[in-house]
Design a protein around this motif. Structure first.
Motif, PDB file in Angstrom:
ATOM      1  N   SER A  20      -0.202  20.170  -6.553  1.00  0.00           N
ATOM      2  CA  SER A  20       0.492  21.381  -6.171  1.00  0.00           C
ATOM      3  C   SER A  20       1.072  21.346  -4.713  1.00  0.00           C
ATOM      4  O   SER A  20       0.434  20.331  -3.883  1.00  0.00           O
ATOM      5  N   GLY A  21       2.178  22.016  -4.440  1.00  0.00           N
ATOM      6  CA  GLY A  21       2.756  22.043  -3.143  1.00  0.00           C
ATOM      7  C   GLY A  21       4.031  21.580  -2.711  1.00  0.00           C
ATOM      8  O   GLY A  21       4.483  21.076  -3.969  1.00  0.00           O
ATOM      9  N   SER A  22       4.209  21.328  -1.611  1.00  0.00           N
ATOM     10  CA  SER A  22       5.637  20.711  -1.385  1.00  0.00           C
ATOM     11  C   SER A  22       5.765  19.056  -1.513  1.00  0.00           C
ATOM     12  O   SER A  22       4.476  18.351  -1.291  1.00  0.00           O
ATOM     13  N   ASN A  23       6.967  18.663  -2.147  1.00  0.00           N
ATOM     14  CA  ASN A  23       7.045  17.260  -2.142  1.00  0.00           C
ATOM     15  C   ASN A  23       7.650  16.621  -1.035  1.00  0.00           C
ATOM     16  O   ASN A  23       8.099  15.375  -1.192  1.00  0.00           O
ATOM     17  N   GLN A  24       7.729  17.064  -0.065  1.00  0.00           N
ATOM     18  CA  GLN A  24       8.375  16.765   1.031  1.00  0.00           C
ATOM     19  C   GLN A  24       7.448  16.222   2.105  1.00  0.00           C
ATOM     20  O   GLN A  24       7.760  15.411   3.137  1.00  0.00           O
ATOM     21  N   CYS A  25       6.008  16.143   1.646  1.00  0.00           N
ATOM     22  CA  CYS A  25       4.971  15.740   2.652  1.00  0.00           C
ATOM     23  C   CYS A  25       4.812  14.351   2.366  1.00  0.00           C
ATOM     24  O   CYS A  25       4.786  13.859   1.388  1.00  0.00           O
ATOM     25  N   GLY A  26       4.242  13.671   3.371  1.00  0.00           N
ATOM     26  CA  GLY A  26       3.751  12.134   3.380  1.00  0.00           C
ATOM     27  C   GLY A  26       2.378  12.391   2.613  1.00  0.00           C
ATOM     28  O   GLY A  26       1.746  13.572   3.096  1.00  0.00           O
ATOM     29  N   TYR A  27       2.115  11.503   1.874  1.00  0.00           N
ATOM     30  CA  TYR A  27       0.451  11.605   1.291  1.00  0.00           C
ATOM     31  C   TYR A  27       0.086  10.309   0.607  1.00  0.00           C
ATOM     32  O   TYR A  27       0.842   9.139   0.689  1.00  0.00           O
ATOM     33  N   ASP A  28      -1.260  10.316   0.380  1.00  0.00           N
ATOM     34  CA  ASP A  28      -1.905   9.432  -0.191  1.00  0.00           C
ATOM     35  C   ASP A  28      -2.481   9.916  -1.371  1.00  0.00           C
ATOM     36  O   ASP A  28      -3.090  10.773  -1.425  1.00  0.00           O
ATOM     37  N   MET A  29      -2.401   9.163  -2.575  1.00  0.00           N
ATOM     38  CA  MET A  29      -3.006   9.566  -3.676  1.00  0.00           C
ATOM     39  C   MET A  29      -4.116   8.424  -4.153  1.00  0.00           C
ATOM     40  O   MET A  29      -3.444   7.378  -4.384  1.00  0.00           O
ATOM     41  N   SER A  30      -5.386   8.665  -4.551  1.00  0.00           N
ATOM     42  CA  SER A  30      -6.244   7.816  -5.117  1.00  0.00           C
ATOM     43  C   SER A  30      -6.765   8.102  -6.238  1.00  0.00           C
ATOM     44  O   SER A  30      -6.913   9.266  -6.541  1.00  0.00           O
ATOM     45  N   TRP A  31      -7.331   7.068  -7.133  1.00  0.00           N
ATOM     46  CA  TRP A  31      -8.039   7.146  -8.155  1.00  0.00           C
ATOM     47  C   TRP A  31      -9.406   6.605  -7.966  1.00  0.00           C
ATOM     48  O   TRP A  31      -9.611   5.604  -7.221  1.00  0.00           O
ATOM     49  N   TYR A  32     -10.505   7.548  -8.331  1.00  0.00           N
ATOM     50  CA  TYR A  32     -11.835   6.978  -8.099  1.00  0.00           C
ATOM     51  C   TYR A  32     -12.468   7.152  -9.605  1.00  0.00           C
ATOM     52  O   TYR A  32     -11.985   7.985 -10.255  1.00  0.00           O
ATOM     53  N   ARG A  33     -13.622   6.616  -9.773  1.00  0.00           N
ATOM     54  CA  ARG A  33     -14.182   6.851 -10.950  1.00  0.00           C
ATOM     55  C   ARG A  33     -15.788   6.727 -10.735  1.00  0.00           C
ATOM     56  O   ARG A  33     -16.452   6.073  -9.763  1.00  0.00           O
ATOM     57  N   GLN A  34     -16.543   7.451 -11.737  1.00  0.00           N
ATOM     58  CA  GLN A  34     -17.918   7.552 -11.640  1.00  0.00           C
ATOM     59  C   GLN A  34     -18.689   7.451 -12.729  1.00  0.00           C
ATOM     60  O   GLN A  34     -18.379   8.291 -13.672  1.00  0.00           O
ATOM     61  N   ALA A  35     -19.441   6.187 -13.012  1.00  0.00           N
ATOM     62  CA  ALA A  35     -20.046   6.020 -14.312  1.00  0.00           C
ATOM     63  C   ALA A  35     -21.234   6.747 -14.256  1.00  0.00           C
ATOM     64  O   ALA A  35     -21.709   7.064 -13.023  1.00  0.00           O
TER      65      ALA A  35
END
Length: 125
Positions: free
Chosen positions: A25-40
Protein backbone atom coordinates in the motif's frame (compact mmCIF):
# COMPACT_ATOMS: atom_id res chain seq x y z
CA UNK A 1 1.40 2.50 7.90
CA UNK A 2 2.26 0.37 4.87
CA UNK A 3 0.61 -2.99 4.40
CA UNK A 4 2.12 -5.82 2.39
CA UNK A 5 -0.13 -8.66 1.27
CA UNK A 6 0.98 -11.84 -0.48
CA UNK A 7 -1.30 -14.20 -2.37
CA UNK A 8 -1.17 -17.05 -4.85
CA UNK A 9 0.26 -19.86 -2.77
CA UNK A 10 -1.10 -23.37 -2.96
CA UNK A 11 -0.35 -27.03 -3.46
CA UNK A 12 1.04 -28.37 -6.74
CA UNK A 13 2.82 -31.44 -7.99
CA UNK A 14 6.45 -31.36 -8.97
CA UNK A 15 6.89 -29.80 -12.39
CA UNK A 16 3.92 -27.52 -11.89
CA UNK A 17 3.70 -23.74 -11.70
CA UNK A 18 2.38 -21.08 -9.38
CA UNK A 19 2.28 -17.30 -9.54
CA UNK A 20 2.66 -15.36 -6.33
CA UNK A 21 1.61 -11.75 -5.94
CA UNK A 22 2.74 -9.15 -3.44
CA UNK A 23 0.86 -5.87 -3.14
CA UNK A 24 2.09 -2.96 -1.04
CA UNK A 25 0.00 0.00 0.00
CA UNK A 26 0.99 3.64 -0.21
CA UNK A 27 2.37 5.90 -2.88
CA UNK A 28 3.62 4.43 -6.16
CA UNK A 29 5.86 7.47 -6.66
CA UNK A 30 8.52 6.27 -4.26
CA UNK A 31 11.65 4.37 -5.09
CA UNK A 32 11.64 0.87 -3.65
CA UNK A 33 13.09 -2.60 -3.49
CA UNK A 34 10.79 -5.60 -3.26
CA UNK A 35 12.09 -9.03 -2.41
CA UNK A 36 10.80 -12.55 -1.99
CA UNK A 37 12.14 -14.75 0.77
CA UNK A 38 11.11 -18.23 1.81
CA UNK A 39 11.33 -20.32 4.91
CA UNK A 40 10.98 -24.08 4.91
CA UNK A 41 10.11 -25.97 8.11
CA UNK A 42 13.13 -26.19 10.37
CA UNK A 43 15.25 -23.95 8.16
CA UNK A 44 16.26 -20.31 8.16
CA UNK A 45 14.59 -17.75 5.95
CA UNK A 46 16.44 -17.45 2.64
CA UNK A 47 16.49 -14.97 -0.20
CA UNK A 48 14.65 -15.95 -3.38
CA UNK A 49 14.40 -12.95 -5.70
CA UNK A 50 14.55 -9.15 -5.85
CA UNK A 51 13.33 -6.34 -8.06
CA UNK A 52 13.69 -2.60 -7.63
CA UNK A 53 11.64 0.26 -8.97
CA UNK A 54 14.19 0.68 -11.75
CA UNK A 55 13.64 -2.87 -12.93
CA UNK A 56 16.86 -4.44 -11.67
CA UNK A 57 16.32 -8.10 -10.77
CA UNK A 58 18.27 -10.74 -8.90
CA UNK A 59 17.68 -14.41 -8.16
CA UNK A 60 19.02 -17.04 -5.82
CA UNK A 61 21.03 -19.70 -7.63
CA UNK A 62 18.50 -22.32 -6.59
CA UNK A 63 15.68 -20.66 -8.55
CA UNK A 64 17.57 -19.03 -11.43
CA UNK A 65 15.99 -20.05 -14.72
CA UNK A 66 12.82 -21.39 -13.09
CA UNK A 67 11.41 -18.32 -11.33
CA UNK A 68 10.71 -14.93 -12.89
CA UNK A 69 10.02 -11.75 -10.95
CA UNK A 70 8.07 -8.88 -12.49
CA UNK A 71 6.15 -5.84 -11.36
CA UNK A 72 3.28 -3.51 -12.00
CA UNK A 73 4.60 -0.22 -10.67
CA UNK A 74 1.29 1.58 -10.95
CA UNK A 75 -0.29 -1.01 -8.66
CA UNK A 76 2.80 -1.32 -6.45
CA UNK A 77 2.57 -5.05 -7.00
CA UNK A 78 5.26 -7.62 -7.62
CA UNK A 79 4.77 -11.07 -9.10
CA UNK A 80 6.82 -14.22 -8.79
CA UNK A 81 6.17 -16.72 -11.56
CA UNK A 82 7.42 -20.09 -10.38
CA UNK A 83 7.83 -22.83 -12.97
CA UNK A 84 9.26 -26.33 -12.83
CA UNK A 85 8.58 -26.50 -9.13
CA UNK A 86 10.37 -29.13 -7.08
CA UNK A 87 9.64 -30.42 -3.56
CA UNK A 88 12.56 -28.38 -2.25
CA UNK A 89 10.60 -25.22 -3.15
CA UNK A 90 8.08 -26.08 -0.43
CA UNK A 91 8.09 -23.20 2.03
CA UNK A 92 6.28 -20.17 3.34
CA UNK A 93 7.02 -17.35 0.92
CA UNK A 94 7.34 -13.84 2.29
CA UNK A 95 7.46 -10.50 0.52
CA UNK A 96 9.57 -7.64 1.82
CA UNK A 97 8.88 -4.08 0.73
CA UNK A 98 11.65 -1.55 1.27
CA UNK A 99 10.57 1.97 0.47
CA UNK A 100 13.45 4.34 -0.21
CA UNK A 101 13.57 7.99 0.72
CA UNK A 102 12.78 9.87 -2.48
CA UNK A 103 13.78 13.57 -2.28
CA UNK A 104 11.28 14.71 -4.91
CA UNK A 105 8.42 13.33 -2.81
CA UNK A 106 9.99 13.83 0.57
CA UNK A 107 6.70 14.18 2.42
CA UNK A 108 5.31 10.79 1.46
CA UNK A 109 8.38 8.78 0.47
CA UNK A 110 10.14 8.20 3.74
CA UNK A 111 12.25 5.09 4.09
CA UNK A 112 10.72 2.03 5.70
CA UNK A 113 10.72 -1.76 5.64
CA UNK A 114 7.60 -3.89 5.79
CA UNK A 115 6.98 -7.63 5.57
CA UNK A 116 3.89 -9.51 4.55
CA UNK A 117 2.35 -12.40 6.48
CA UNK A 118 3.43 -14.99 3.94
CA UNK A 119 1.80 -17.41 1.56
CA UNK A 120 2.35 -21.17 1.69
CA UNK A 121 3.68 -23.12 -1.27
CA UNK A 122 3.63 -26.91 -1.11
CA UNK A 123 5.16 -29.02 -3.87
CA UNK A 124 4.56 -32.76 -3.79
CA UNK A 125 6.64 -35.36 -5.58
Amino acid sequence: QVQVVESGGGSVQAGGSLRLSCAASGSNQCGYDMSWYRQAPGKEREFVSFIDSGGITRYADSVEGRFTISQDKAKLTVYLQMNSLIPEDTAMYYCKYQRRFTPRYWRTCTSLDAWGQGTLVTVSS
